[in-house]
Scaffold this motif. Structure first.
Motif, PDB file in Angstrom:
ATOM      1  N   SER A 340       0.830  -1.196   0.000  1.00  0.00           N
ATOM      2  CA  SER A 340       0.000   0.000   0.000  1.00  0.00           C
ATOM      3  C   SER A 340       0.870   1.254   0.000  1.00  0.00           C
ATOM      4  CB  SER A 340      -0.912   0.015   1.228  1.00  0.00           C
ATOM      5  OG  SER A 340      -1.577   1.259   1.338  1.00  0.00           O
ATOM      6  N   ALA A 341       0.531   2.188  -0.875  1.00  0.00           N
ATOM      7  CA  ALA A 341       1.229   3.479  -0.885  1.00  0.00           C
ATOM      8  C   ALA A 341       0.745   4.374   0.245  1.00  0.00           C
ATOM      9  CB  ALA A 341       1.021   4.192  -2.218  1.00  0.00           C
ATOM     10  N   ASN A 342      -0.277   3.928   0.960  1.00  0.00           N
ATOM     11  CA  ASN A 342      -0.897   4.740   2.004  1.00  0.00           C
ATOM     12  C   ASN A 342      -1.314   6.078   1.421  1.00  0.00           C
ATOM     13  OD1 ASN A 342      -0.863   2.807   4.101  1.00  0.00           O
ATOM     14  ND2 ASN A 342       1.332   3.127   4.344  1.00  0.00           N
ATOM     15  N   SER A 343      -0.846   7.201   1.941  1.00  0.00           N
ATOM     16  CA  SER A 343      -1.336   8.491   1.453  1.00  0.00           C
ATOM     17  C   SER A 343      -0.458   9.111   0.379  1.00  0.00           C
ATOM     18  CB  SER A 343      -1.475   9.477   2.614  1.00  0.00           C
ATOM     19  OG  SER A 343      -0.239   9.636   3.270  1.00  0.00           O
ATOM     20  N   LEU A 344       0.545   8.391  -0.122  1.00  0.00           N
ATOM     21  CA  LEU A 344       1.386   8.937  -1.187  1.00  0.00           C
ATOM     22  C   LEU A 344       0.697   8.775  -2.543  1.00  0.00           C
ATOM     23  CD1 LEU A 344       4.993   7.757  -0.245  1.00  0.00           C
ATOM     24  CD2 LEU A 344       3.919   9.976   0.173  1.00  0.00           C
ATOM     25  N   ASN A 345       0.695   9.837  -3.338  1.00  0.00           N
ATOM     26  CA  ASN A 345       0.131   9.718  -4.679  1.00  0.00           C
ATOM     27  C   ASN A 345       1.071   8.897  -5.554  1.00  0.00           C
ATOM     28  OD1 ASN A 345       2.198  11.463  -5.575  1.00  0.00           O
ATOM     29  ND2 ASN A 345       0.884  13.274  -5.525  1.00  0.00           N
ATOM     30  N   PRO A 346       0.656   8.508  -6.752  1.00  0.00           N
ATOM     31  CA  PRO A 346       1.475   7.602  -7.561  1.00  0.00           C
ATOM     32  C   PRO A 346       2.892   8.105  -7.841  1.00  0.00           C
ATOM     33  CG  PRO A 346      -0.751   7.644  -8.427  1.00  0.00           C
ATOM     34  CD  PRO A 346      -0.685   8.704  -7.369  1.00  0.00           C
ATOM     35  N   GLU A 347       3.047   9.405  -8.146  1.00  0.00           N
ATOM     36  CA  GLU A 347       4.381   9.895  -8.491  1.00  0.00           C
ATOM     37  C   GLU A 347       5.303   9.949  -7.270  1.00  0.00           C
ATOM     38  OE1 GLU A 347       1.556  13.556  -8.708  1.00  0.00           O
ATOM     39  OE2 GLU A 347       1.489  11.394  -9.056  1.00  0.00           O
ATOM     40  N   LYS A 348       4.749  10.258  -6.113  1.00  0.00           N
ATOM     41  CA  LYS A 348       5.564  10.230  -4.902  1.00  0.00           C
ATOM     42  C   LYS A 348       5.863   8.793  -4.480  1.00  0.00           C
ATOM     43  CE  LYS A 348       3.984  14.677  -3.018  1.00  0.00           C
ATOM     44  NZ  LYS A 348       5.253  15.374  -2.765  1.00  0.00           N
ATOM     45  N   ALA A 349       4.870   7.913  -4.653  1.00  0.00           N
ATOM     46  CA  ALA A 349       5.082   6.498  -4.335  1.00  0.00           C
ATOM     47  C   ALA A 349       6.178   5.893  -5.206  1.00  0.00           C
ATOM     48  CB  ALA A 349       3.775   5.721  -4.512  1.00  0.00           C
ATOM     49  N   LYS A 350       6.273   6.349  -6.445  1.00  0.00           N
ATOM     50  CA  LYS A 350       7.336   5.869  -7.332  1.00  0.00           C
ATOM     51  C   LYS A 350       8.716   6.185  -6.757  1.00  0.00           C
ATOM     52  CE  LYS A 350       9.481   6.846 -11.816  1.00  0.00           C
ATOM     53  NZ  LYS A 350      10.657   7.573 -11.252  1.00  0.00           N
ATOM     54  N   ILE A 351       8.909   7.421  -6.282  1.00  0.00           N
ATOM     55  CA  ILE A 351      10.195   7.808  -5.702  1.00  0.00           C
ATOM     56  C   ILE A 351      10.488   6.971  -4.458  1.00  0.00           C
ATOM     57  CG2 ILE A 351      11.527   9.682  -4.688  1.00  0.00           C
ATOM     58  CD1 ILE A 351      11.019  10.048  -7.670  1.00  0.00           C
ATOM     59  N   MET A 352       9.492   6.815  -3.592  1.00  0.00           N
ATOM     60  CA  MET A 352       9.679   6.008  -2.385  1.00  0.00           C
ATOM     61  C   MET A 352      10.047   4.573  -2.743  1.00  0.00           C
ATOM     62  SD  MET A 352       9.392   5.839   1.075  1.00  0.00           S
ATOM     63  CE  MET A 352       8.063   6.738   1.888  1.00  0.00           C
ATOM     64  N   LEU A 353       9.369   3.988  -3.735  1.00  0.00           N
ATOM     65  CA  LEU A 353       9.644   2.601  -4.117  1.00  0.00           C
ATOM     66  C   LEU A 353      11.046   2.473  -4.714  1.00  0.00           C
ATOM     67  CD1 LEU A 353       8.811  -0.316  -4.413  1.00  0.00           C
ATOM     68  CD2 LEU A 353       7.612   0.279  -6.540  1.00  0.00           C
ATOM     69  N   GLN A 354      11.470   3.426  -5.524  1.00  0.00           N
ATOM     70  CA  GLN A 354      12.823   3.372  -6.086  1.00  0.00           C
ATOM     71  C   GLN A 354      13.879   3.392  -4.983  1.00  0.00           C
ATOM     72  OE1 GLN A 354      12.084   6.696  -9.068  1.00  0.00           O
ATOM     73  NE2 GLN A 354      13.450   5.376 -10.279  1.00  0.00           N
ATOM     74  N   LEU A 355      13.696   4.274  -4.021  1.00  0.00           N
ATOM     75  CA  LEU A 355      14.658   4.366  -2.921  1.00  0.00           C
ATOM     76  C   LEU A 355      14.630   3.109  -2.054  1.00  0.00           C
ATOM     77  CD1 LEU A 355      14.027   8.092  -1.947  1.00  0.00           C
ATOM     78  CD2 LEU A 355      16.152   7.174  -2.897  1.00  0.00           C
ATOM     79  N   SER A 356      13.431   2.592  -1.803  1.00  0.00           N
ATOM     80  CA  SER A 356      13.311   1.399  -0.968  1.00  0.00           C
ATOM     81  C   SER A 356      13.899   0.175  -1.656  1.00  0.00           C
ATOM     82  CB  SER A 356      11.838   1.158  -0.623  1.00  0.00           C
ATOM     83  OG  SER A 356      11.701   0.131   0.337  1.00  0.00           O
ATOM     84  N   LEU A 357      13.691   0.049  -2.952  1.00  0.00           N
ATOM     85  CA  LEU A 357      14.288  -1.059  -3.701  1.00  0.00           C
ATOM     86  C   LEU A 357      15.809  -0.958  -3.707  1.00  0.00           C
ATOM     87  CD1 LEU A 357      11.858  -1.274  -6.754  1.00  0.00           C
ATOM     88  CD2 LEU A 357      12.372  -3.151  -5.187  1.00  0.00           C
ATOM     89  N   ALA A 358      16.321   0.264  -3.834  1.00  0.00           N
ATOM     90  CA  ALA A 358      17.777   0.439  -3.827  1.00  0.00           C
ATOM     91  C   ALA A 358      18.357   0.015  -2.477  1.00  0.00           C
ATOM     92  CB  ALA A 358      18.127   1.886  -4.128  1.00  0.00           C
ATOM     93  N   LYS A 359      17.635   0.280  -1.407  1.00  0.00           N
ATOM     94  CA  LYS A 359      18.107  -0.053  -0.065  1.00  0.00           C
ATOM     95  C   LYS A 359      17.868  -1.520   0.284  1.00  0.00           C
ATOM     96  CE  LYS A 359      15.653   0.952   3.611  1.00  0.00           C
ATOM     97  NZ  LYS A 359      14.966   1.690   4.702  1.00  0.00           N
ATOM     98  N   ASN A 360      16.699  -2.050  -0.081  1.00  0.00           N
ATOM     99  CA  ASN A 360      16.275  -3.366   0.410  1.00  0.00           C
ATOM    100  C   ASN A 360      16.318  -4.477  -0.623  1.00  0.00           C
ATOM    101  OD1 ASN A 360      15.373  -2.300   3.026  1.00  0.00           O
ATOM    102  ND2 ASN A 360      13.719  -1.348   1.864  1.00  0.00           N
ATOM    103  N   GLY A 361      16.412  -4.124  -1.917  1.00  0.00           N
ATOM    104  CA  GLY A 361      16.234  -5.142  -2.932  1.00  0.00           C
ATOM    105  C   GLY A 361      14.789  -5.616  -2.932  1.00  0.00           C
ATOM    106  N   TYR A 362      14.555  -6.802  -3.513  1.00  0.00           N
ATOM    107  CA  TYR A 362      13.181  -7.336  -3.583  1.00  0.00           C
ATOM    108  C   TYR A 362      12.839  -8.001  -2.243  1.00  0.00           C
ATOM    109  CZ  TYR A 362       9.078  -9.887  -5.285  1.00  0.00           C
ATOM    110  OH  TYR A 362       7.812 -10.395  -5.459  1.00  0.00           O
ATOM    111  N   ASN A 363      12.587  -7.166  -1.249  1.00  0.00           N
ATOM    112  CA  ASN A 363      12.222  -7.618   0.089  1.00  0.00           C
ATOM    113  C   ASN A 363      10.908  -6.932   0.443  1.00  0.00           C
ATOM    114  OD1 ASN A 363      11.901  -7.882   2.915  1.00  0.00           O
ATOM    115  ND2 ASN A 363      14.103  -8.076   3.228  1.00  0.00           N
ATOM    116  N   ILE A 364       9.799  -7.617   0.193  1.00  0.00           N
ATOM    117  CA  ILE A 364       8.483  -6.999   0.319  1.00  0.00           C
ATOM    118  C   ILE A 364       8.222  -6.535   1.742  1.00  0.00           C
ATOM    119  CG2 ILE A 364       6.008  -7.341   0.008  1.00  0.00           C
ATOM    120  CD1 ILE A 364       7.682  -7.217  -2.572  1.00  0.00           C
TER     121      ILE A 364
END
Length: 379
Positions: A340-364
């Motif tokens: 869930s992106a919670n309250s982040l809109n799609p474009e902000k969620a994209k940035i968060m997901l990119q940063l989280s993937l860079a830090k965590n890899g594919y760790n849901i």
């Protein structure tokens, strides 16, 4: 991505050029002709020092018509020209002007914004620098803003500002917006509030504030979360004590030159016919997909089943946001493969997901934790 305008003057050129050598060839070419352009304005040592990064956009736009608000050349004017247009600036600060880029905001990307974050962080580490200002085109301003908010670890104010009318327009809003941004960056009460967005006399959180209208001056809003404060003339006035987004994650991008590829897909009627779009996105090498779902994140049930299967088989992270522009989507629970992106809109969620993937890899589980930090709860 190659830029149609020359990107000039990355701050701290030695560190920047070293990083450029590590970039993919197509990005090295985009940087090849960089020229450092840095200016220091004002000489009153008693005034607070800030650093101002210009990136182009409408605030630096120019047109042959004083009434044109479309069809102008974005990023036509340099940092020094913008500073000179507001002579009051040197009465409140010793300002270091840096031409980081001079492009329309649709030419900005996460490789550039990470470099911008690093440059700002290095300047803010200096004892005599009290804050930073970034002028930016408004179309993707909110994406750069949340990138800075999530990657700069400093209590000193960072202010991102833009304009809805080019500098050559009648009643151009850029000069006053810039004066207010500089005033905010030097204001002691602005510390500890994260990155802020200011236009049209308003001060908003970079985490939540979004562009809501392509033309109006009061376009940047956060309907649910509201504004942090406003201006009386050029003087900031805050409504609340300094506060940051609850449990906001921090991402260290010191050693990143690029982020994982994430795409956004939009929900609509008959989307079940377009499952091949998901397959094409996965085939292109995406590591994550953000769905701009209808309502509270809804998608066609047939499409959703196939989408989840395709993403799971390819180890592609799936984040669900909402296309409505505001409000939270419905989380599916800890056992769901979707995030869930919670309250982040799609474009902000994209940035968060990119940063989280860079830090965590594919760790849901870890990615969900980064997104859950946005949930407004103290529990």
């Amino acid at each position: 991505m190659l830029f149609t305008s020359v990107l000039a003057g990355l701050a701290l050129a030695g560190a920047a050029s070293a990083r450029v050598e590590d970039l993919p060839r197509h990005l090295r070419l985009a940087y090849r002709d960089l020229v450092n352009t840095t200016s220091t304005n004002g000489n009153n040592a008693s005034l607070p020092k800030i650093v101002y990064f210009g990136t182009g956009g409408t605030i630096a736009g120019s047109s042959g018509s004083a009434t044109a608000v479309t069809g102008y050349q974005a990023g036509a004017l340099g940092v020094q020209t913008l500073i000179d247009a507001v002579p009051e600036i040197i009465n409140i600060t010793n300002i270091i002007g840096i031409q980081f880029a001079n492009v329309a905001s649709d030419q900005m990307n996460t490789t550039l914004t990470m470099q911008l974050s690093r440059n700002i962080s290095e300047y803010l580490a200096a004892d005599d620098v009290v804050g930073a200002v970034v002028s930016h085109g408004t179309d993707t301003l909110e994406e750069t803003a949340i990138m800075l908010d999530l990657t700069i670890k400093s209590d000193k104010p960072v202010v991102i500002v833009g304009a809805m009318r080019p500098a050559t327009a009648i009643s151009a809003d850029g000069p006053y917006n810039l004066l207010q941004a500089v005033s905010l960056a030097t204001y002691p009460g602005a510390a500890g509030r994260g990155t802020m967005i200011t236009l049209n006399d308003r001060i908003g959180s970079a985490f939540y504030t979004t562009k809501t209208n392509p033309r109006s001056l009061d376009t940047f809003k956060a309907y649910e979360q509201g504004y942090l404060g406003n201006f009386v003339g050029a003087t900031p006035r805050f409504w609340y004590e300094p506060a940051k987004v609850l449990n906001k994650p921090y991402f260290d991008v010191t050693n990143f030159t690029t982020l994982p590829h994430v795409a956004i897909l939009y929900a609509y009627e008959d989307m079940a016919l377009d499952v091949p779009l998901v397959s094409a996105a996965i085939a292109s090498g995406v590591k994550g997909l953000v769905i701009a779902g209808s309502g509270d994140g809804g998608t066609d049930s047939t499409w959703n089943r196939q989408f989840q299967s395709l993403c799971a088989n390819a180890s592609v992270a799936m984040v669900v946001s909402t296309r409505t522009g505001d409000g939270s989507d419905a989380p599916d629970g800890d056992s769901s493969p979707t995030i869930s992106a919670n309250s982040l809109n799609p474009e902000k969620a994209k940035i968060m997901l990119q940063l989280s993937l860079a830090k965590n890899g594919y760790n849901i589980t870890a990615i969900k934790k980064d997104f859950d930090s946005d949930y407004p709860t103290l529990g």
